[in-house]
Design an enzyme around this catalytic site. Structure first.
Site, PDB file in Angstrom:
ATOM      1  N   LEU A 112      34.171  60.900  35.572  1.00  0.00           N
ATOM      2  CA  LEU A 112      34.150  62.174  36.321  1.00  0.00           C
ATOM      3  C   LEU A 112      35.545  62.619  36.750  1.00  0.00           C
ATOM      4  CD1 LEU A 112      31.024  61.675  38.646  1.00  0.00           C
ATOM      5  CD2 LEU A 112      31.151  62.802  36.413  1.00  0.00           C
ATOM      6  N   GLY A 113      36.556  61.842  36.403  1.00  0.00           N
ATOM      7  CA  GLY A 113      37.910  62.150  36.856  1.00  0.00           C
ATOM      8  C   GLY A 113      38.611  63.192  36.001  1.00  0.00           C
ATOM      9  N   ASP A 169      30.544  56.473  36.113  1.00  0.00           N
ATOM     10  CA  ASP A 169      31.481  56.575  37.240  1.00  0.00           C
ATOM     11  C   ASP A 169      30.787  55.924  38.435  1.00  0.00           C
ATOM     12  OD1 ASP A 169      34.123  58.688  37.651  1.00  0.00           O
ATOM     13  OD2 ASP A 169      33.223  57.858  39.473  1.00  0.00           O
ATOM     14  N   ILE A 170      31.550  55.652  39.468  1.00  0.00           N
ATOM     15  CA  ILE A 170      30.937  55.090  40.685  1.00  0.00           C
ATOM     16  C   ILE A 170      30.188  56.175  41.453  1.00  0.00           C
ATOM     17  CG2 ILE A 170      32.902  55.433  42.245  1.00  0.00           C
ATOM     18  CD1 ILE A 170      32.382  52.498  43.188  1.00  0.00           C
ATOM     19  N   ASP A 186      29.839  50.735  38.841  1.00  0.00           N
ATOM     20  CA  ASP A 186      31.064  50.297  39.516  1.00  0.00           C
ATOM     21  C   ASP A 186      31.767  49.345  38.548  1.00  0.00           C
ATOM     22  OD1 ASP A 186      33.002  49.038  41.035  1.00  0.00           O
ATOM     23  OD2 ASP A 186      31.713  48.732  42.784  1.00  0.00           O
ATOM     24  N   TYR A 242      50.558  50.920  42.969  1.00  0.00           N
ATOM     25  CA  TYR A 242      49.917  51.485  41.773  1.00  0.00           C
ATOM     26  C   TYR A 242      50.671  51.031  40.513  1.00  0.00           C
ATOM     27  CZ  TYR A 242      48.690  55.178  38.390  1.00  0.00           C
ATOM     28  OH  TYR A 242      48.308  55.878  37.267  1.00  0.00           O
TER      29      TYR A 242
HETATM   30  P1  NAD Z   1      40.956  60.291  38.532  1.00  0.00           P
HETATM   31  O1  NAD Z   1      41.296  59.808  39.887  1.00  0.00           O
HETATM   32  O2  NAD Z   1      40.865  61.744  38.297  1.00  0.00           O
HETATM   33  O3  NAD Z   1      39.575  59.638  38.067  1.00  0.00           O
HETATM   34  C1  NAD Z   1      39.298  58.277  38.286  1.00  0.00           C
HETATM   35  C2  NAD Z   1      37.786  58.120  38.378  1.00  0.00           C
HETATM   36  O4  NAD Z   1      37.508  56.744  38.635  1.00  0.00           O
HETATM   37  C3  NAD Z   1      37.154  58.920  39.526  1.00  0.00           C
HETATM   38  O5  NAD Z   1      36.167  59.796  39.007  1.00  0.00           O
HETATM   39  C4  NAD Z   1      36.538  57.858  40.439  1.00  0.00           C
HETATM   40  O6  NAD Z   1      35.298  58.248  41.004  1.00  0.00           O
HETATM   41  C5  NAD Z   1      36.372  56.693  39.475  1.00  0.00           C
HETATM   42  N1  NAD Z   1      36.332  55.386  40.153  1.00  0.00           N
HETATM   43  C6  NAD Z   1      37.063  54.954  41.191  1.00  0.00           C
HETATM   44  N2  NAD Z   1      36.691  53.699  41.523  1.00  0.00           N
HETATM   45  C7  NAD Z   1      35.724  53.333  40.656  1.00  0.00           C
HETATM   46  C8  NAD Z   1      34.967  52.150  40.482  1.00  0.00           C
HETATM   47  N3  NAD Z   1      35.099  51.082  41.273  1.00  0.00           N
HETATM   48  N4  NAD Z   1      34.064  52.110  39.462  1.00  0.00           N
HETATM   49  C9  NAD Z   1      33.896  53.195  38.663  1.00  0.00           C
HETATM   50  N5  NAD Z   1      34.580  54.336  38.791  1.00  0.00           N
HETATM   51  C10 NAD Z   1      35.483  54.401  39.777  1.00  0.00           C
HETATM   52  O7  NAD Z   1      41.981  59.612  37.523  1.00  0.00           O
HETATM   53  P2  NAD Z   1      42.483  60.155  36.094  1.00  0.00           P
HETATM   54  O8  NAD Z   1      43.611  61.053  36.342  1.00  0.00           O
HETATM   55  O9  NAD Z   1      41.338  60.614  35.300  1.00  0.00           O
HETATM   56  O10 NAD Z   1      43.102  58.798  35.509  1.00  0.00           O
HETATM   57  C11 NAD Z   1      42.397  57.949  34.626  1.00  0.00           C
HETATM   58  C12 NAD Z   1      43.316  56.812  34.229  1.00  0.00           C
HETATM   59  O11 NAD Z   1      44.525  57.329  33.655  1.00  0.00           O
HETATM   60  C13 NAD Z   1      43.761  55.913  35.395  1.00  0.00           C
HETATM   61  O12 NAD Z   1      43.895  54.599  34.924  1.00  0.00           O
HETATM   62  C14 NAD Z   1      45.134  56.460  35.741  1.00  0.00           C
HETATM   63  O13 NAD Z   1      45.947  55.483  36.351  1.00  0.00           O
HETATM   64  C15 NAD Z   1      45.653  56.826  34.363  1.00  0.00           C
HETATM   65  N6  NAD Z   1      46.724  57.814  34.428  1.00  0.00           N
HETATM   66  C16 NAD Z   1      46.468  59.099  34.827  1.00  0.00           C
HETATM   67  C17 NAD Z   1      47.524  60.018  34.890  1.00  0.00           C
HETATM   68  C18 NAD Z   1      47.303  61.440  35.314  1.00  0.00           C
HETATM   69  O14 NAD Z   1      48.273  62.192  35.467  1.00  0.00           O
HETATM   70  N7  NAD Z   1      46.071  61.874  35.526  1.00  0.00           N
HETATM   71  C19 NAD Z   1      48.806  59.615  34.534  1.00  0.00           C
HETATM   72  C20 NAD Z   1      49.033  58.290  34.181  1.00  0.00           C
HETATM   73  C21 NAD Z   1      47.978  57.403  34.098  1.00  0.00           C
HETATM   74  N1  SER Z   2      50.015  60.954  37.356  1.00  0.00           N
HETATM   75  C1  SER Z   2      49.918  59.633  37.913  1.00  0.00           C
HETATM   76  C2  SER Z   2      50.181  59.641  39.365  1.00  0.00           C
HETATM   77  O1  SER Z   2      50.910  60.502  39.793  1.00  0.00           O
HETATM   78  C3  SER Z   2      50.915  58.718  37.232  1.00  0.00           C
HETATM   79  O2  SER Z   2      50.283  57.628  36.767  1.00  0.00           O
HETATM   80  O3  SER Z   2      49.696  58.784  40.044  1.00  0.00           O
END
Ligand code: NAD
Ligand code: SER
Length: 318
Positions: A15-16, A39-40, A58, A146
């Site tokens: 959902l992220g 998702d959680i 989870d 992080y």
């Molecule tokens: P986000 O925060 O938008 O989504 C993360 C999702 O994980 C959320 O929907 C949340 O409900 C879910 N979540 C949290 N705890 C949980 C659990 N215990 N069990 C199941 N679900 C759980 O994050 P995102 O931006 O979609 O990022 C996804 C991945 O990509 C992460 O590993 C993040 O570190 C990595 N990442 C993202 C970015 C970015 O700019 N978005 C950049 C670098 C790396």
């Molecule tokens: N876009 C991410 C953050 O700002 C980098 O992993 O946390």
């Protein structure tokens, strides 16, 4: 490496910001019923015909994940559940628990169920002592919790590949810019929030300095990179397979604001740096993505101007 036991796909953290678009892309590619979103959080209301199976899961619950993978013939996991940098620094224990514990849980399920795994890393693996144009390999001394969890995540993925033959792959995503789902509590969120503020209010108060330069990528490119890496023959991938730097583009917060101002009449941006400035300052300005280029032929399609136009068009239509 043993063959996956099934050919369905499980996405954690679906959902992220990334999951919302990755699930859509995977369903278009493999068929809606082949992709199980999880998702959680409970499933939101159905919004499109593309919707497919959804489960509340989870990632720390390894036994339920294993049972689900066995029952549903899952062969590949895209593991996106995590806490991002700004939220993670506010809750360091939870960040370690979810990011490291969740990755370990997915890898353990993968070992037991012969799954392929995509587990993203981040530019946050680099610390302030790394070169500002970050190479694929250097000393990794992140100053955020992080970032530490991402270094550990890459090591765990390497370990499961080397010891147990689990096919693990990952990208060190830069800041990702998109409009379909809100950004999830990261330092690079300013580069997403600024668009909404520009359209709605004609003004944004940016939480990093104007000269803050970070590597960034439009979500369409990030999804394409993810699918390309997962389609690459395993034999082509070298020791960077758990966390590739990828070519992207870099711009300062001021350059982003200026580009938006060229498209949105009267847009103004002020700058009031907060604690997130420190995290941004500890990360590189740009990435050397030559290993990803060489091993699976990655190059981005969107530059700053094209991305700004795509964001404004997409948000206006939405
Ligand atoms: P986000 O925060 O938008 O989504 C993360 C999702 O994980 C959320 O929907 C949340 O409900 C879910 N979540 C949290 N705890 C949980 C659990 N215990 N069990 C199941 N679900 C759980 O994050 P995102 O931006 O979609 O990022 C996804 C991945 O990509 C992460 O590993 C993040 O570190 C990595 N990442 C993202 C970015 C970015 O700019 N978005 C950049 C670098 C790396
Ligand atoms: N876009 C991410 C953050 O700002 C980098 O992993 O946390």
């Amino acid at each position: 490496m043993s063959e996956p036991s099934g050919d369905r796909i499980l996405v954690t953290g679906a959902l992220g910001q990334i999951g919302t678009e990755l699930v859509e892309a995977l369903r278009q590619k493999h068929g809606s019923s082949s992709v199980i979103a999880s998702d959680i959080r409970p499933e939101p209301e159905q919004t499109s015909n593309e919707q497919g199976p959804y489960v509340v899961l989870d990632v720390l619950d390894t036994e339920s994940m294993i049972e689900l993978c066995r029952q549903e013939a899952v062969g590949t996991v895209y593991h996106l559940a995590a806490l991002l940098s700004a939220t993670g620094e506010q809750n360091p224990d939870l960040c370690r628990k979810v990011n490291v514990g969740g990755t370990k849980s997915v890898l353990e399920a993968a070992r037991q169920c012969s799954l392929r795994v995509f587990s993203p890393s981040s530019i946050a693996v680099f610390g302030p002592d790394a070169p500002k144009h970050a190479p694929q390999t250097t000393d990794f001394n992140p100053t955020t919790v992080y970032g530490e969890t991402k270094v550990i995540g890459e090591s765990l993925a390497q370990e499961y590949f080397q010891k147990y033959g689990v096919d693990t792959r990952g990208i060190r995503y830069p800041g990702l810019i998109s409009y379909k789902a809100p950004a999830g509590g990261g330092t690079t969120d300013y580069a997403v929030e600024i668009f909404d503020a520009a359209i709605r209010e004609g003004h944004y108060n940016c939480f990093v300095r104007p000269d803050t330069r970070l590597p960034m990528l439009y979500m369409d490119d990030a999804i394409r990179a993810t699918l390309m890496l997962m389609d690459a023959p395993s034999g082509n991938l070298g020791p960077s397979r758990a966390g590739y730097n990828i070519d992207c583009y870099s711009f300062t917060a001021q350059e982003l604001a200026d580009e938006i101002a060229r498209e949105v009449d009267g847009f103004q941006c002020d700058f009031s740096p907060d604690v997130r400035q420190k995290y941004a300052d500890s990360w590189p300005d740009s990435l050397d993505g030559s290993v990803a280029k060489q091993e699976w032929d990655w190059s981005p399609e969107f530059d700053l101007q094209k991305m700004v136009r795509a964001m404004l068009d997409g948000m206006t239509k939405k």
